[in-house]
Write a protein that holds these residues in place. Sequence first.
Motif, mmCIF file in Angstrom:
data_model
loop_
_atom_site.group_PDB
_atom_site.id
_atom_site.type_symbol
_atom_site.label_atom_id
_atom_site.label_comp_id
_atom_site.label_asym_id
_atom_site.label_seq_id
_atom_site.Cartn_x
_atom_site.Cartn_y
_atom_site.Cartn_z
ATOM 1 N N ALA A 8 9.866 -6.106 -28.040
ATOM 2 C CA ALA A 8 8.755 -6.007 -27.092
ATOM 3 C C ALA A 8 8.207 -4.583 -27.047
ATOM 4 C CB ALA A 8 9.224 -6.433 -25.697
ATOM 5 N N VAL A 9 9.097 -3.601 -27.075
ATOM 6 C CA VAL A 9 8.702 -2.190 -27.016
ATOM 7 C C VAL A 9 7.851 -1.808 -28.227
ATOM 8 C CG1 VAL A 9 9.606 0.145 -27.277
ATOM 9 C CG2 VAL A 9 10.560 -1.357 -25.544
ATOM 10 N N GLU A 10 8.301 -2.176 -29.413
ATOM 11 C CA GLU A 10 7.574 -1.828 -30.631
ATOM 12 C C GLU A 10 6.243 -2.559 -30.718
ATOM 13 O OE1 GLU A 10 10.046 -2.346 -34.022
ATOM 14 O OE2 GLU A 10 11.609 -0.996 -33.293
ATOM 15 N N THR A 11 6.209 -3.811 -30.256
ATOM 16 C CA THR A 11 4.958 -4.569 -30.274
ATOM 17 C C THR A 11 3.926 -3.956 -29.332
ATOM 18 O OG1 THR A 11 6.196 -6.597 -30.735
ATOM 19 C CG2 THR A 11 3.933 -6.859 -29.980
ATOM 20 N N ALA A 12 4.400 -3.460 -28.185
ATOM 21 C CA ALA A 12 3.494 -2.865 -27.194
ATOM 22 C C ALA A 12 3.108 -1.436 -27.549
ATOM 23 C CB ALA A 12 4.140 -2.899 -25.810
ATOM 24 N N GLY A 13 3.702 -0.870 -28.604
ATOM 25 C CA GLY A 13 3.365 0.494 -29.013
ATOM 26 C C GLY A 13 3.944 1.555 -28.098
ATOM 27 N N ILE A 14 5.099 1.253 -27.505
ATOM 28 C CA ILE A 14 5.752 2.201 -26.595
ATOM 29 C C ILE A 14 6.886 2.913 -27.330
ATOM 30 C CG2 ILE A 14 7.066 2.448 -24.447
ATOM 31 C CD1 ILE A 14 5.630 -0.068 -23.436
ATOM 32 N N TYR A 15 6.878 4.231 -27.259
ATOM 33 C CA TYR A 15 7.910 5.019 -27.932
ATOM 34 C C TYR A 15 9.057 5.304 -26.966
ATOM 35 C CZ TYR A 15 10.267 8.857 -30.289
ATOM 36 O OH TYR A 15 11.204 9.655 -30.868
ATOM 37 N N ILE A 16 10.268 5.030 -27.410
ATOM 38 C CA ILE A 16 11.461 5.258 -26.588
ATOM 39 C C ILE A 16 12.397 6.226 -27.303
ATOM 40 C CG2 ILE A 16 13.545 4.202 -25.645
ATOM 41 C CD1 ILE A 16 12.029 1.776 -24.993
ATOM 42 N N LYS A 17 12.804 7.266 -26.593
ATOM 43 C CA LYS A 17 13.778 8.198 -27.137
ATOM 44 C C LYS A 17 15.195 7.679 -26.901
ATOM 45 C CE LYS A 17 10.906 12.306 -26.309
ATOM 46 N NZ LYS A 17 10.827 13.622 -25.618
ATOM 47 N N ARG A 18 16.098 8.041 -27.768
ATOM 48 C CA ARG A 18 17.517 7.710 -27.638
ATOM 49 C C ARG A 18 17.737 6.211 -27.481
ATOM 50 N NH1 ARG A 18 16.649 12.268 -24.435
ATOM 51 N NH2 ARG A 18 17.629 14.159 -25.233
ATOM 52 N N LYS A 19 17.280 5.461 -28.453
ATOM 53 C CA LYS A 19 17.445 4.003 -28.424
ATOM 54 C C LYS A 19 18.908 3.595 -28.339
ATOM 55 C CE LYS A 19 13.252 2.656 -30.919
ATOM 56 N NZ LYS A 19 12.718 1.920 -32.083
ATOM 57 N N PHE A 20 19.783 4.447 -28.839
ATOM 58 C CA PHE A 20 21.204 4.116 -28.874
ATOM 59 C C PHE A 20 21.748 3.799 -27.481
ATOM 60 C CE2 PHE A 20 25.662 5.493 -28.600
ATOM 61 C CZ PHE A 20 26.234 4.637 -29.545
ATOM 62 N N TYR A 21 21.183 4.455 -26.459
ATOM 63 C CA TYR A 21 21.665 4.238 -25.098
ATOM 64 C C TYR A 21 21.576 2.772 -24.672
ATOM 65 C CZ TYR A 21 21.729 9.308 -24.352
ATOM 66 O OH TYR A 21 21.995 10.646 -24.425
ATOM 67 N N TYR A 22 20.570 2.069 -25.200
ATOM 68 C CA TYR A 22 20.366 0.674 -24.806
ATOM 69 C C TYR A 22 21.386 -0.259 -25.456
ATOM 70 C CZ TYR A 22 15.964 2.190 -22.762
ATOM 71 O OH TYR A 22 15.021 2.818 -21.982
ATOM 72 N N TYR A 23 22.088 0.226 -26.453
ATOM 73 C CA TYR A 23 23.128 -0.576 -27.103
ATOM 74 C C TYR A 23 24.501 -0.384 -26.454
ATOM 75 C CZ TYR A 23 19.950 -1.465 -31.023
ATOM 76 O OH TYR A 23 18.894 -1.876 -31.801
ATOM 77 N N ILE A 24 24.627 0.645 -25.633
ATOM 78 C CA ILE A 24 25.936 0.974 -25.063
ATOM 79 C C ILE A 24 26.548 -0.189 -24.269
ATOM 80 C CG2 ILE A 24 27.110 2.455 -23.370
ATOM 81 C CD1 ILE A 24 25.410 4.769 -24.363
ATOM 82 N N PRO A 25 25.811 -0.858 -23.368
ATOM 83 C CA PRO A 25 26.427 -1.974 -22.627
ATOM 84 C C PRO A 25 26.966 -3.073 -23.545
ATOM 85 C CG PRO A 25 24.367 -1.334 -21.606
ATOM 86 C CD PRO A 25 24.433 -0.608 -22.901
ATOM 87 N N ALA A 26 26.211 -3.429 -24.579
ATOM 88 C CA ALA A 26 26.654 -4.477 -25.499
ATOM 89 C C ALA A 26 27.879 -4.026 -26.296
ATOM 90 C CB ALA A 26 25.523 -4.852 -26.448
ATOM 91 N N ILE A 27 27.874 -2.765 -26.733
ATOM 92 C CA ILE A 27 29.016 -2.235 -27.483
ATOM 93 C C ILE A 27 30.258 -2.185 -26.599
ATOM 94 C CG2 ILE A 27 29.930 -0.184 -28.655
ATOM 95 C CD1 ILE A 27 27.054 0.427 -29.553
#
Length: 280
Positions: A8-27
Amino acid sequence: MSFLFFYAVETAGIYIKRKFYYYIPAIFEFLFLSVFFLLVLQNPEIHTTLKEMHFGKIMNIVGAIYIVTMSVMIIKINNKHRKRLPYYYEVTKNKSLNWLTVFCIICILFNLSGNSLNLFISEKSYQYLMNTILLLSLYYVTIASLVQINIINMISPKVEEKETKAELENIVKIIEEYMMETKAYLNPSITLKTFAKEVKLPERLISKSINKIEHKNFNNYINYYRIEEFKQLLSMDRHKKFSISAIANEVGFNSRASFYKNFKDIVGVSPSSYAKNVDD
């Protein structure tokens, strides 16, 4: 949910720094459950202890909080994407991520109601119900997402920030001069695509220039010229005998309802009230 969020972020053209943080809960969830899985393999009695501690229910609640949070974030991003689409594409049908929004709403209801039901029905019945809802949701996502295969609906943040304000103002000047010379707005079937070919400019650049400088989308911009043309024709004696609808049709409106709505939005009064004031 993390992958859907990034989609959704990439489709909307929104840039997010430190994407890795969003994987932490799943990891963290994977590693945490893996430890308990290995412990149960070594000592099956631990499974009974965990069950008595309602370990499964606690994990379901924690997981539900994460999924609901991510779903809300995705819905907000999808709404931004949907609002920005008209400024980049003339036809927005099937370009929005409504299917993903629906899926996120299902996820929210699924987790909120599911954890509530778990307190009142047997574990076996709960598992059957949840698995059925989950399976139907996955079928929906699969079918709905297939509709968008090969449909361009992405907005690039790098492209969006490329031109300066002076460059965009120059593009608007070129468009205005072309409009005044050719009166392209009189064509009732004009679209951003056909106009871009006429003026020999990229669709994206035309749309962005009008949006950033004139604060309109392409349709509103065209309708503004049509309304101005209508006002000029209405003031001429040779058009006094024509009806409002006839003049509206002459300036490019092929729908009476569309003309009345756009006229009132732009001018502030209805066409009939405006015509009456002109006559007076």
